[in-house]
Write a protein that holds these residues in place. Structure first.
Motif, PDB file in Angstrom:
ATOM      1  N   UNK A 298       6.409   5.403  -1.380  1.00  0.00           N
ATOM      2  CA  UNK A 298       6.102   4.137  -0.721  1.00  0.00           C
ATOM      3  C   UNK A 298       6.337   2.967  -1.668  1.00  0.00           C
ATOM      4  N   UNK A 299       6.481   1.820  -1.057  1.00  0.00           N
ATOM      5  CA  UNK A 299       6.724   0.577  -1.775  1.00  0.00           C
ATOM      6  C   UNK A 299       5.620  -0.395  -1.405  1.00  0.00           C
ATOM      7  N   UNK A 300       5.387  -1.421  -2.218  1.00  0.00           N
ATOM      8  CA  UNK A 300       4.331  -2.368  -1.884  1.00  0.00           C
ATOM      9  C   UNK A 300       4.579  -3.021  -0.539  1.00  0.00           C
ATOM     10  N   UNK A 301       3.497  -3.182   0.219  1.00  0.00           N
ATOM     11  CA  UNK A 301       3.612  -3.823   1.519  1.00  0.00           C
ATOM     12  C   UNK A 301       3.805  -2.828   2.639  1.00  0.00           C
TER      13      UNK A 301
ATOM     14  N   UNK B 106       0.147  -0.860  -2.679  1.00  0.00           N
ATOM     15  CA  UNK B 106       0.405  -1.988  -3.572  1.00  0.00           C
ATOM     16  C   UNK B 106       1.254  -1.591  -4.768  1.00  0.00           C
ATOM     17  N   UNK B 107       1.630  -0.300  -4.869  1.00  0.00           N
ATOM     18  CA  UNK B 107       2.490   0.137  -5.964  1.00  0.00           C
ATOM     19  C   UNK B 107       3.699   0.852  -5.383  1.00  0.00           C
ATOM     20  N   UNK B 108       4.723   1.052  -6.224  1.00  0.00           N
ATOM     21  CA  UNK B 108       5.859   1.852  -5.777  1.00  0.00           C
ATOM     22  C   UNK B 108       5.711   3.223  -6.414  1.00  0.00           C
ATOM     23  N   UNK B 109       5.505   4.246  -5.589  1.00  0.00           N
ATOM     24  CA  UNK B 109       5.283   5.569  -6.152  1.00  0.00           C
ATOM     25  C   UNK B 109       5.116   6.582  -5.042  1.00  0.00           C
ATOM     26  N   UNK B 110       4.434   7.679  -5.360  1.00  0.00           N
ATOM     27  CA  UNK B 110       4.250   8.764  -4.394  1.00  0.00           C
ATOM     28  C   UNK B 110       2.899   8.645  -3.715  1.00  0.00           C
TER      29      UNK B 110
ATOM     30  N   UNK C  96       1.921   6.632  -9.713  1.00  0.00           N
ATOM     31  CA  UNK C  96       3.214   6.526 -10.370  1.00  0.00           C
ATOM     32  C   UNK C  96       3.300   7.568 -11.458  1.00  0.00           C
TER      33      UNK C  96
ATOM     34  N   UNK D 223       0.167  -3.841  -9.442  1.00  0.00           N
ATOM     35  CA  UNK D 223       0.039  -3.820  -7.981  1.00  0.00           C
ATOM     36  C   UNK D 223       0.321  -5.174  -7.352  1.00  0.00           C
ATOM     37  N   UNK D 224       1.130  -5.126  -6.282  1.00  0.00           N
ATOM     38  CA  UNK D 224       1.479  -6.352  -5.564  1.00  0.00           C
ATOM     39  C   UNK D 224       1.139  -6.170  -4.100  1.00  0.00           C
ATOM     40  N   UNK D 225       0.876  -7.296  -3.447  1.00  0.00           N
ATOM     41  CA  UNK D 225       0.573  -7.252  -2.029  1.00  0.00           C
ATOM     42  C   UNK D 225       1.797  -6.771  -1.250  1.00  0.00           C
ATOM     43  N   UNK D 226       2.968  -7.179  -1.683  1.00  0.00           N
ATOM     44  CA  UNK D 226       4.187  -6.926  -0.923  1.00  0.00           C
ATOM     45  C   UNK D 226       5.336  -7.319  -1.836  1.00  0.00           C
ATOM     46  N   UNK D 227       6.549  -6.962  -1.430  1.00  0.00           N
ATOM     47  CA  UNK D 227       7.730  -7.501  -2.122  1.00  0.00           C
ATOM     48  C   UNK D 227       7.736  -9.015  -1.991  1.00  0.00           C
TER      49      UNK D 227
ATOM     50  N   UNK E 173       6.446  -8.099   4.841  1.00  0.00           N
ATOM     51  CA  UNK E 173       5.611  -7.320   5.764  1.00  0.00           C
ATOM     52  C   UNK E 173       4.736  -8.220   6.614  1.00  0.00           C
TER      53      UNK E 173
ATOM     54  N   UNK F 288      14.370   0.368  -4.755  1.00  0.00           N
ATOM     55  CA  UNK F 288      13.114   0.845  -5.327  1.00  0.00           C
ATOM     56  C   UNK F 288      12.886   2.312  -4.973  1.00  0.00           C
ATOM     57  N   UNK F 289      13.149   2.661  -3.732  1.00  0.00           N
ATOM     58  CA  UNK F 289      12.939   4.060  -3.326  1.00  0.00           C
ATOM     59  C   UNK F 289      13.850   4.991  -4.113  1.00  0.00           C
TER      60      UNK F 289
ATOM     61  N   UNK G 258      12.403   5.349  -7.638  1.00  0.00           N
ATOM     62  CA  UNK G 258      11.203   6.189  -7.682  1.00  0.00           C
ATOM     63  C   UNK G 258      11.581   7.659  -7.520  1.00  0.00           C
TER      64      UNK G 258
END
Lengths: 206, 245
Positions: free
Chosen positions: A10-13, A38-42, A59, B152-156, B192, B232-233, B236
């Motif tokens: 998943x990605x933030x948002x 809120x993070x990019x990871x699993x 992450x 941590x971010x709310x969104x891109x 989003x 990003x995907x 990861x």
């Protein structure tokens, strides 16, 4: 090799699920009754029996942690003063920090009893490794405030005054080093470090 | 330049794009090992590099630390070779300060700063080649770098610029189109939720056309988001493969 179910990245948002289906864990935030990443990871979903499953995003490389109030930290004394000792915080719990933070152990936070009779010079020396607990994040004028006034906290590793290569190590309730004519002993919980010249100890009492 | 038409009768722009078409975007994350997070982006000929450090203890004056959240510190710089003519830019000049302030405003809206009280997050962006859309490329690169650092971010945060020529809104302006002197809008969007993190324009545009320009910029930002999401995907997945087996 058996294939595990495909990892969901998943990605933030990204909206993960409803607040009724799961409760938010680390790496997520909630908004309008939904859980977002809120993070990019699993995506990791742990289900406890009976309770709601906890959804969190992890992450591979952990990001920088900050010392929080109440956490046990490992620090190294950098300088001492008659009123406090300044330390560099190196580990938070068991996680090493990439950049060290600065902390202060005040004279009255060194031990729980006889607080006014503490002498910093006798409790800490520069270079000692100390286990301490964070009591405050500090304000505009100060760094992290730490305390060693508990049973498990205090100096754990130090160099002796006589020789640079001899390390003092903790035993059941105090530190011993046998170095010929002199024995250095101190009690981490009391924060007192004193030397007893003229005694020899063949084996340190464990 | 007389005779240079930004939008031909058939609807083609100077570089052959359509009105709402973006330039080719390529991005990479984790470019530097020593920084906490880094990313590189190419949007057409505009190349930007972003590096993130943090969250760490406050550097400098401790009195600037915020008691309940992290301080986001952004610095923008352009390389001397980034423009057509080599120009040495002093470090604290007005344009760079203004950009730094805009970047800071953008990222304070997106980063969950409440998780890191009394600490500082540094975002440094450098433009290596400037061919229009500098702010947008910087924001997109910085988003990827912040993600790479695990903050941590709310969104891109996806940004794009837009202009208005001959009754049509153009998305993702190149340097030639920016230099022509028409109105330009820079927009940063959190896809989003559809919220705007920053909207900037310093030109004159009739109120009737504003909605059209904003929609063009928003749509372009969403297209950028689709692309960054894929990057990003991919990153990861590669990182998990490297560490997993």
């Amino acid at each position: 090799m058996a294939m595990a179910p495909p990892m969901r990245y998943c990605v933030p948002g990204e909206r993960l699920c409803n607040l009724e289906e799961a409760s938010p864990g680390s790496g997520t935030y909630t908004r309008h009754g939904y859980i977002f990443s809120s993070l990019s990871g699993c995506l990791v979903k742990t289900s406890d029996n009976g309770e709601l499953p906890v959804v969190s995003v992890t992450r591979e490389t952990e990001s920088q942690m900050l010392p929080d109030v109440g956490t046990i930290v490992t620090c190294k004394v950098s300088s001492i003063n008659s009123r406090f000792a300044k330390v560099h915080i190196l580990y938070v719990g068991s996680t090493p920090l990439k950049n060290s933070f600065r902390g202060t152990i005040r004279k009255e936070d060194v031990r729980a009893t006889e607080k006014d009779k503490v002498e910093i010079y006798k409790s800490f020396r520069p270079g000692d490794i100390v286990l301490a607990k964070v009591i405050s994040l500090g304000d505009a004028q100060s760094n992290y405030l730490l305390t060693t006034a508990e049973n498990e906290l205090g100096v754990v590793v130090a160099h002796s005054e006589s020789g640079g290569s001899s390390l003092l190590y903790p035993t059941k309730n105090c530190l011993f080093l046998s170095l010929g004519a002199e024995v250095f002993r101190w009690y981490p919980s009391a924060g007192v470090r004193c030397s007893v010249p003229g005694h020899t100890l063949k084996n340190s009492a464990k | 330049m007389a005779g240079l038409e930004l939008l031909s009768d058939q609807g083609y722009r100077v570089d052959g794009r359509r009105a709402g078409e973006l330039r080719k975007i390529q991005a990479r994350m984790g470019v530097f090992a020593q920084a906490d997070g880094s990313a590189y982006i190419e949007q057409g000929n505009t190349k930007a590099l972003a590096v993130v450090y943090g969250p760490h203890e406050m550097r400098g004056s401790r009195s600037r630390a915020l008691p309940d959240r992290a301080l986001v510190n952004c610095q923008y710089s352009m390389a001397t070779f980034s423009t057509g003519e080599r120009k040495r830019r002093p470090h604290g000049d007005r344009k760079a300060c203004e950009m730094g302030l805009q970047l800071r405003q953008t990222f304070e809206a997106a980063i969950l700063t409440q998780l890191y009280p009394r600490s500082q997050i540094d975002i440094y962006v450098q433009v290596l080649q400037a061919d229009g859309g500098n702010y947008a490329a910087c924001v997109n690169a910085a988003t990827l770098a912040v993600l790479d650092a695990g903050i941590p971010m709310r969104d891109f945060v996806c940004a794009c610029s837009a202009g208005f020529v001959d009754g049509t809104a153009l998305a993702d302006l190149s340097h030639v189109e920016e230099a022509a002197g028409g109105p330009q809008v820079a927009l940063a969007l959190l896809p989003a939720s559809g919220q705007l993190a920053l909207l900037e324009m310093d030109a004159r545009l009739h109120e009737d056309h504003l909605q059209q320009v904003l929609e063009a910029a928003s749509q372009a930002a969403r297209d950028v988001h689709a692309l960054l999401d894929r990057v990003v995907r991919q990153h990861v997945r590669e990182a998990a493969l490297l560490l997993g087996d």
